[in-house]
Write a protein that holds these residues in place. Sequence first.
Motif, short mmCIF file in Angstrom:
data_model
loop_
_atom_site.label_atom_id
_atom_site.label_comp_id
_atom_site.label_asym_id
_atom_site.label_seq_id
_atom_site.Cartn_x
_atom_site.Cartn_y
_atom_site.Cartn_z
N MET A 156 -2.26 3.41 -9.30
CA MET A 156 -1.50 2.76 -8.23
C MET A 156 -2.39 1.73 -7.57
SD MET A 156 -1.60 5.60 -5.20
CE MET A 156 -3.17 6.15 -4.50
N ALA A 157 -1.75 0.83 -6.86
CA ALA A 157 -2.49 -0.19 -6.11
C ALA A 157 -1.90 -0.24 -4.70
CB ALA A 157 -2.38 -1.55 -6.79
N GLN A 158 -2.75 -0.19 -3.67
CA GLN A 158 -2.29 -0.18 -2.29
C GLN A 158 -2.67 -1.47 -1.59
OE1 GLN A 158 -4.05 3.39 -0.67
NE2 GLN A 158 -2.20 4.61 -1.14
N SER A 159 -1.81 -1.86 -0.64
CA SER A 159 -2.08 -3.05 0.15
C SER A 159 -1.50 -2.82 1.54
CB SER A 159 -1.44 -4.29 -0.50
OG SER A 159 -1.70 -5.44 0.28
N ASP A 160 -2.31 -3.07 2.57
CA ASP A 160 -1.87 -2.90 3.94
C ASP A 160 -1.48 -4.24 4.52
OD1 ASP A 160 -2.51 -0.29 3.58
OD2 ASP A 160 -4.39 -0.37 4.71
N VAL A 161 -0.49 -4.19 5.41
CA VAL A 161 -0.02 -5.41 6.05
C VAL A 161 0.39 -5.06 7.48
CG1 VAL A 161 2.33 -5.08 5.18
CG2 VAL A 161 1.59 -7.34 5.92
N ALA A 162 -0.04 -5.95 8.43
CA ALA A 162 0.34 -5.78 9.83
C ALA A 162 1.25 -6.93 10.20
CB ALA A 162 -0.89 -5.74 10.72
N LEU A 163 2.40 -6.59 10.77
CA LEU A 163 3.41 -7.58 11.11
C LEU A 163 3.70 -7.53 12.59
CD1 LEU A 163 5.91 -6.95 8.17
CD2 LEU A 163 4.11 -8.68 8.30
N VAL A 164 3.77 -8.70 13.21
CA VAL A 164 4.08 -8.80 14.63
C VAL A 164 5.54 -9.18 14.79
CG1 VAL A 164 3.54 -9.97 16.80
CG2 VAL A 164 1.70 -9.47 15.17
N VAL A 165 6.26 -8.37 15.59
CA VAL A 165 7.69 -8.61 15.81
C VAL A 165 8.00 -8.41 17.28
CG1 VAL A 165 8.38 -7.87 13.48
CG2 VAL A 165 8.25 -6.20 15.33
N ASP A 166 9.18 -8.82 17.67
CA ASP A 166 9.63 -8.58 19.05
C ASP A 166 9.81 -7.08 19.29
OD1 ASP A 166 9.67 -11.28 19.56
OD2 ASP A 166 11.82 -11.51 19.11
N GLU A 167 9.63 -6.69 20.56
CA GLU A 167 9.78 -5.29 20.92
C GLU A 167 11.15 -4.74 20.55
OE1 GLU A 167 8.02 -2.91 21.97
OE2 GLU A 167 6.22 -3.72 22.93
N ALA A 168 12.17 -5.59 20.58
CA ALA A 168 13.53 -5.11 20.32
C ALA A 168 13.78 -4.84 18.84
CB ALA A 168 14.55 -6.14 20.83
N VAL A 169 12.92 -5.33 17.96
CA VAL A 169 13.12 -5.14 16.53
C VAL A 169 12.73 -3.70 16.16
CG1 VAL A 169 12.44 -5.88 14.23
CG2 VAL A 169 12.72 -7.58 16.04
N GLU A 170 13.62 -3.03 15.47
CA GLU A 170 13.36 -1.64 15.09
C GLU A 170 12.50 -1.60 13.83
OE1 GLU A 170 17.08 0.28 14.59
OE2 GLU A 170 17.63 0.16 16.71
N ALA A 171 11.63 -0.59 13.78
CA ALA A 171 10.74 -0.44 12.63
C ALA A 171 11.53 -0.24 11.35
CB ALA A 171 9.78 0.72 12.86
N VAL A 172 12.69 0.44 11.45
CA VAL A 172 13.47 0.70 10.25
C VAL A 172 13.99 -0.60 9.65
CG1 VAL A 172 15.66 1.02 11.51
CG2 VAL A 172 15.31 2.16 9.32
N ALA A 173 14.27 -1.59 10.51
CA ALA A 173 14.73 -2.88 9.99
C ALA A 173 13.61 -3.60 9.24
CB ALA A 173 15.26 -3.74 11.14
N VAL A 174 12.40 -3.53 9.79
CA VAL A 174 11.26 -4.14 9.11
C VAL A 174 11.00 -3.44 7.79
CG1 VAL A 174 8.80 -4.68 9.30
CG2 VAL A 174 10.28 -4.83 11.33
N GLU A 175 11.08 -2.11 7.81
CA GLU A 175 10.85 -1.35 6.59
C GLU A 175 11.86 -1.71 5.51
OE1 GLU A 175 11.21 3.28 5.11
OE2 GLU A 175 10.55 2.89 7.17
N GLY A 176 13.11 -1.87 5.89
CA GLY A 176 14.14 -2.22 4.92
C GLY A 176 13.89 -3.58 4.31
N ALA A 177 13.44 -4.53 5.14
CA ALA A 177 13.15 -5.86 4.62
C ALA A 177 11.96 -5.84 3.66
CB ALA A 177 12.86 -6.82 5.79
N LEU A 178 10.92 -5.10 3.99
CA LEU A 178 9.76 -5.00 3.09
C LEU A 178 10.17 -4.40 1.75
CD1 LEU A 178 7.03 -3.78 5.61
CD2 LEU A 178 7.15 -6.03 4.53
N ARG A 179 11.01 -3.34 1.79
CA ARG A 179 11.43 -2.71 0.53
C ARG A 179 12.22 -3.70 -0.32
NH1 ARG A 179 10.77 2.68 0.02
NH2 ARG A 179 10.29 3.91 1.88
N ALA A 180 13.10 -4.44 0.32
CA ALA A 180 13.91 -5.39 -0.44
C ALA A 180 13.08 -6.48 -1.07
CB ALA A 180 14.98 -6.01 0.49
N GLY A 181 12.03 -6.91 -0.38
CA GLY A 181 11.22 -8.01 -0.90
C GLY A 181 10.16 -7.56 -1.88
#
Length: 849
Positions: free
Chosen positions: A760-785
């Motif tokens: 396996m290969a791992q990669s960490d990423v830190a993303l800055v978003v507005d407070e109102a943005v839910e983590a689940v929405a960010v997670e869904g976008a990362l999975r899709a991309g």
Amino acid sequence: MRVPVEWMREYVAVPQDATGVDIAADLVSVGLEEEGLHTGGVTGPLVVGRVLSREPEPQKNGKTINWCSVDVGDANGTGEPQGIVCGAHNFEPGDLVVVILPGGVLTTPQGPLEVSARKTYGHVSAGMICSERELGIGDDHDGILVLDRRFAGEPDLLARLTPGTDAIPLLGLDRETVEVNVTPDRGYCFSVRGVAREYGHATGANFTDPVVDLDARAPQPTEGGFPVELRDDAPIRGLDGCDRYVARVVRGIDVAAPTPPWMATRLTEAGMRPISLPVDVTNYVMLGLGQPLHAFDLATLEAPIVVRRARAGERLTTLDDADRALDTGDLLITDRGGERPVAIAGVMGGAATEVGAETRDVLIEAAHFEPVSIARSARRHKLPSEASRRFERGVDTALAAAAAQLAVDLLVEHGGGVADEDVTDVGTPAAPAAVSMPVGFPSVIAGVDYPEADVVRILEEIGCAVTREADVLSVLPPTWRPDLTTAPDLVEEVARIHGYDEIPSVLPTPPGGSGLTHGQRVRRTVADVLAGQGLSEVWSAPFVGADRYAALGLDVDAEVARSVRLANPLSDEQPLMRTRLLATMVDALRRNVARGTRDVALFEIGLVVDSDGERRPAPTEEVGVRPSDEVLDAIRAAVPSQPRHIGLLLAGDRDRAGWWGAGRAADVTDVIDLARVLGEALGVAVRTARDTVAPFHPGRCARVELADGTVVGHVGELHPKVVAALGLPARTVAGELDLDVLTRAAEATVQARTLTTFPMAQSDVALVVDEAVEAVAVEGALRAGAGPTLESLGLFDVYHGDQLEAGRKSLAYRLTFRAPDRTLTTDEVSGLRDSAVAAAATRTGAVQR
């Protein structure tokens, strides 16, 4: 049903040496369950005594007692007169009385009472002179039992009585009574006649039906009898409420005439209290033959009698002095051409026509009433009388004339009455319907080889008429067996008369099956997983009141509209079926906490009601008739939706404190984790998102949904107002999930993935978003991309601080990639990561730190 053995001997040849235990065992062999054995409540010495003297002695308290000298023969061991104190005054010197000597025991409602010599009123009273009630053979407690009066009609017996004679057999206190439990289908056994018949079946003893002789002596109906009309304008199941009514008139009765001692004894042994001659005669006939009777004071009746249904608004004062509002379903006996109700048919008579001290002429009613009608009236008015118990189980349709004849005979013989020659007998009961049964059917059903001759013999023995047509038996049941309506009913009779013990015990071979259904497997999995997580399963009654919805902070009107209101609730405070498990589960949590359990984790799997608000009334059909397919469809359509839910409740510490360290209180993350664990166990991908719904805290509530957005339920911390209103521990967390949604999602075929040995290969990423943005929405976008090589994705850090702009947060994710067929290069991993970040930027406005 209590059956005195001596009474039963009149109908069936019971051996003289047969005990109550023997008789009960024989009755059990043909399916009559033994309830108990009873004898007189006295153990000796109980003897006949002659009063030699009676000296009244007034007392300071105003009471006068009698100091008596009683001759008890040699029963006291000395032959000397016995000195006894007695408070009764209804006897004189020379009278024969019943004396219980010291050492004897009386059975009282408070328990056994041992009689001893004791000093009272200045004398040593060596025994007691007994009353009927003390001996348990009557209800008279005002005076003692004087044998000269009790056996006045039996001079030969009185002549043989001498002081010291054992009084136990004299009064029948040594006689046994067998009590049996009568099942609803065996109503004919609510009589000595019926039980005696069964004893004959069990032992082969000769049974003599008393009805044969009574029918032979009963006169034919005449034109001049008391007029009776049958008018049932609302029959039940197409059956008239009364299909036969026999009326006999006896004039010139002395209602004050004593009930014969033998009759009073039999009534007492059978569990009924002797009252007066007319009443005792009707009860005696009912107990003996099984036909309830009613006696009217003829002087209070105005012809004609009309049997009809009650009219709206009618009332009747019954024999128990209760003024009752009648229902239009009640069958009534009325006089004055139907204008005045005088009895609730088959249940209880009215006070206006009661036989009293001034009665001289009586009308005896012997009728046959439809069972369902009587059963409903008895329950409607809460009047489970001896008559209704028999009518609702089915009384012999051919019995009325014989029962009336026996009652007339007894009233004429013991009451000095004269029977009218004219007889009323109106109505024609429906004849029993023949039942067809293949010759070998009993053998097939019971698994025992019953020869045809034995089947025919047994059916004829129980009173059936049997004819054969080809390979089918046509069986006509007797009039006293309305329960025999199908071929399996006849098989049961063959099996029980032949002997249940003859049916071998064979362990059946279970057929091959498909095992548990998918839904059953899911429920078992869910219960096992939650139990493994430390939760205890509970069950709560599904009834609530609107106040519970208010306490949960719900929209009360909306919840009540979704619920179903019970027509006959167990509690007026809980008339609704629950729409949520949490509405009733909180009671279990509160009960556990109240009893000292501080750390509680509960779950429940149960049904809730989710009505669409439209009330579709279900059609009704008469009992005993199979509804049509259309009616069944309408009934099913009227049943509201009842989804199966999972309820979760956690309070106190989730991780307990101890030597290993500090504990941790249960919080919202625990119920979120339980939802995730359930999804993993069922192979269903679930995700959570912030939500705001009652009864949860608006900032600590999560919506659980499937990957396609289907809502599974909600979890979170209960609102502080809800906790306070219900008296729950602070910071209680809860959840409710729709198990039916999870069950359907788990039906999809789980695609197994081949294990790969490539790294396996791992990669960490830190993303800055507005407070109102839910983590689940960010997670869904990362999975899709990230594409199909993304193996796992996890949030491992959330940062708020001065290194970020106000109103912004940093979410750090670890992405794990693995290809099934090769080792991924660094450039490939970087490209996949960049594609995921780009998708997150496009969908949520995320910026990589």
